[in-house]
Scaffold this active site. Structure first.
Site, PDB file in Angstrom:
ATOM      1  N   ALA A   1     -12.587 -11.633  -6.519  1.00 17.84           N
ATOM      2  CA  ALA A   1     -12.879 -12.144  -7.860  1.00 17.84           C
ATOM      3  C   ALA A   1     -11.712 -11.911  -8.816  1.00 17.84           C
ATOM      4  O   ALA A   1     -11.850 -12.116 -10.019  1.00 17.84           O
ATOM      5  CB  ALA A   1     -14.143 -11.485  -8.404  1.00 17.84           C
ATOM      6  N   GLY A   2     -10.577 -11.483  -8.295  1.00 12.90           N
ATOM      7  CA  GLY A   2      -9.424 -11.226  -9.165  1.00 12.90           C
ATOM      8  C   GLY A   2      -9.592  -9.955  -9.970  1.00 12.90           C
ATOM      9  O   GLY A   2      -8.951  -9.779 -11.005  1.00 12.90           O
TER      10      GLY A   2
ATOM     11  N   ASP B   1       4.451  -8.078 -13.680  1.00 10.22           N
ATOM     12  CA  ASP B   1       4.795  -6.830 -12.951  1.00 10.22           C
ATOM     13  C   ASP B   1       5.732  -7.089 -11.778  1.00 10.22           C
ATOM     14  O   ASP B   1       6.402  -6.168 -11.325  1.00 10.22           O
ATOM     15  CB  ASP B   1       3.546  -6.040 -12.524  1.00 10.22           C
ATOM     16  CG  ASP B   1       2.727  -6.696 -11.429  1.00 10.22           C
ATOM     17  OD1 ASP B   1       2.903  -7.897 -11.166  1.00 10.22           O
ATOM     18  OD2 ASP B   1       1.894  -5.996 -10.816  1.00 10.22           O
TER      19      ASP B   1
ATOM     20  N   ASP C   1      -2.100  -3.212 -10.495  1.00  4.78           N
ATOM     21  CA  ASP C   1      -3.506  -2.960 -10.174  1.00  4.78           C
ATOM     22  C   ASP C   1      -3.740  -1.506  -9.783  1.00  4.78           C
ATOM     23  O   ASP C   1      -4.722  -0.879 -10.202  1.00  4.78           O
ATOM     24  CB  ASP C   1      -3.968  -3.878  -9.039  1.00  4.78           C
ATOM     25  CG  ASP C   1      -3.753  -5.338  -9.377  1.00  4.78           C
ATOM     26  OD1 ASP C   1      -3.614  -5.659 -10.570  1.00  4.78           O
ATOM     27  OD2 ASP C   1      -3.723  -6.158  -8.444  1.00  4.78           O
TER      28      ASP C   1
HETATM   29  C1  GLA Z   1      -2.249  -9.377  -8.398  1.00  2.00           C
HETATM   30  C2  GLA Z   1      -1.193  -8.344  -8.016  1.00  2.00           C
HETATM   31  C3  GLA Z   1      -0.559  -7.732  -9.256  1.00  2.00           C
HETATM   32  C4  GLA Z   1      -0.086  -8.796 -10.229  1.00  2.00           C
HETATM   33  C5  GLA Z   1      -1.160  -9.857 -10.449  1.00  2.00           C
HETATM   34  C6  GLA Z   1      -0.652 -11.019 -11.248  1.00  2.00           C
HETATM   35  O1  GLA Z   1      -3.314  -8.764  -9.043  1.00  2.00           O
HETATM   36  O2  GLA Z   1      -1.758  -7.332  -7.225  1.00  2.00           O
HETATM   37  O3  GLA Z   1       0.483  -6.866  -8.872  1.00  2.00           O
HETATM   38  O4  GLA Z   1       1.114  -9.357  -9.809  1.00  2.00           O
HETATM   39  O5  GLA Z   1      -1.673 -10.364  -9.234  1.00  2.00           O
HETATM   40  O6  GLA Z   1      -0.367 -10.599 -12.532  1.00  2.00           O
END
Ligand code: GLA
Length: 384
Positions: A124-125, A36, A173
């Site tokens: 936590a991603g 992105d 996100d």
């Molecule tokens: C984070 C960022 C997203 C994207 C991801 C990696 O979640 O907020 O915009 O770049 O990392 O894919």
């Protein structure tokens, strides 16, 4: 916490009822990492876990914030300069940033009382920040009688994160949290924001997607994310394209030959192959062949580990052990440097994979991971 419980907690905190309760989910990115920020493709879906915002508008311009897990009984009160970039830090920067970004976009908003509860694991991603932003943006606008499109909500929330919180993230996100629908992943072209909901019926295929939260906290603001992003932009400049999205997969070899060094080649290789993996995953899902997605997840992980270099030992171990104990494929999800892995498994193998990962973490001396299955839940919504 239910919407009713959220409304009750709001009443106890502020002494009057909220105008409503809004919720926005975290996300799992099935595939399409760091694409992105290169105008490429992503395929996230909404988690069943959400952040809830109970809100009532105020006409004095104050933003009063109360958080569920806050041991203090009082609220945080922000006004004037607090609501401009650079003056508010910590979790309050997210709601303050959203109010700032809404006003910057020309929406004539006063203040608000806001109470926040969250189920999305932090660090936590899984995009707890985007969930918080989108819940607050929906709450502030709808409580004030404004109806913004979901895409506009996502754009404003990203602006808050980029220019108020100071994280140079892409649009994935916030779009996932604002726009996803139950039972589907969101195929998003981050260049023109064209989006399509792709059916993701794991249970119907006899499959499960496990999240393995390694509990290694990642902090996006620490510069590594910005460095990767800048490296990609430098790669695009060296190749004379607007963004790495413009490098076709079948011309990757030529492009790599034109780059100055191994580091640049590795970043470009990841982005170009990752865009291709997103397309292939979408094609498999469209064809109803969910199992075929597995190897592409694992290939995506190898690319993030070896070329993009955003993995860590805990993520690598979770992927390796999930795969060796029967997963169809696994990868880190999100920005990396910690956070979570997703593993695609046959339903009847889920318990064995979970046990194998927990045992391997114990043997390696890592903290016990949190493992849970996820399905594609609803995007941001009003709940009460
Ligand atoms: C984070 C960022 C997203 C994207 C991801 C990696 O979640 O907020 O915009 O770049 O990392 O894919």
């Amino acid at each position: 916490m239910s919407a009713d419980a959220s409304a009750d907690a709001f009443r106890r905190a502020f002494g009057h009822p909220p105008a409503g309760v809004w919720a926005a989910p975290g996300r799992v990115n099935l595939i399409g990492e760091y694409t992105d920020v290169n105008e490429g493709f992503v395929l996230p879906f909404a988690l069943p876990h959400a952040v809830r915002a109970a809100a009532a508008p105020r006409d004095d311009g104050l933003l009063r914030l109360h958080r569920g897990d806050d041991a203090r009984t009082g609220w945080l009160e922000l006004s004037g300069a607090d609501l401009r970039p650079g003056h508010t830090e910590g979790w309050a920067a997210y709601p303050a940033g959203v109010l700032w970004a809404l006003r910057e976009a020309g929406h004539d908003l006063g203040g608000a009382d806001l109470r926040i509860d969250g189920e999305v694991p932090q660090g936590a991603g899984l995009s707890s920040s985007a969930a918080l932003e989108c819940a607050v943006a929906l709450a502030l606008t709808e409580a004030a009688g404004l109806a913004l499109s979901r895409q506009e909500i996502a754009r404003i929330c990203r602006r808050a994160e980029n220019d108020f919180v100071g994280v140079p993230c892409g649009i994935m996100d916030q779009t996932a949290s604002a726009c996803c629908v139950t039972g589907h992943a969101l195929f998003l072209d981050t260049r023109d924001l064209a989006r399509r909901h792709v059916p993701l019926d794991l249970a119907g295929a006899g499959l499960r997607l496990l999240v393995v939260d390694t509990r290694v906290k990642h902090a996006l603001a620490d510069g590594a994310y910005a460095k990767r992003r800048a490296g990609c932009e430098a790669g695009a400049r060296a190749l004379g394209v607007r963004a790495l999205r413009d490098v076709p997969h079948d011309r990757l070899g030529d492009a790599l030959d034109r780059l100055p060094d191994a580091d640049a080649r590795a970043l470009v290789r990841h982005v170009v192959t990752e865009n291709e993996r997103v397309r292939r995953v979408v094609a498999h899902l469209d064809a109803g062949d969910v199992r075929a997605v597995g190897p592409l997840l694992t290939a995506g992980h190898a690319s993030l580990r070896d070329d993009f270099r955003v993995s860590c030992p805990e993520l690598d171990l979770a992927v390796a052990v999930a795969n060796s104990s029967g997963a169809l494929g696994a990868r880190m999800t999100g920005a990396g440097f910690g956070g979570s892995v997703v593993a695609l498994v046959e339903s009847e193998r889920a318990a064995a994979v979970e046990r194998a990962v927990a045992d391997a973490f114990a043997a390696a001396g890592f903290a016990r991971p949190r493992v849970f299955p996820v399905v594609a839940g609803p995007g941001a919504r009003r709940e009460a």
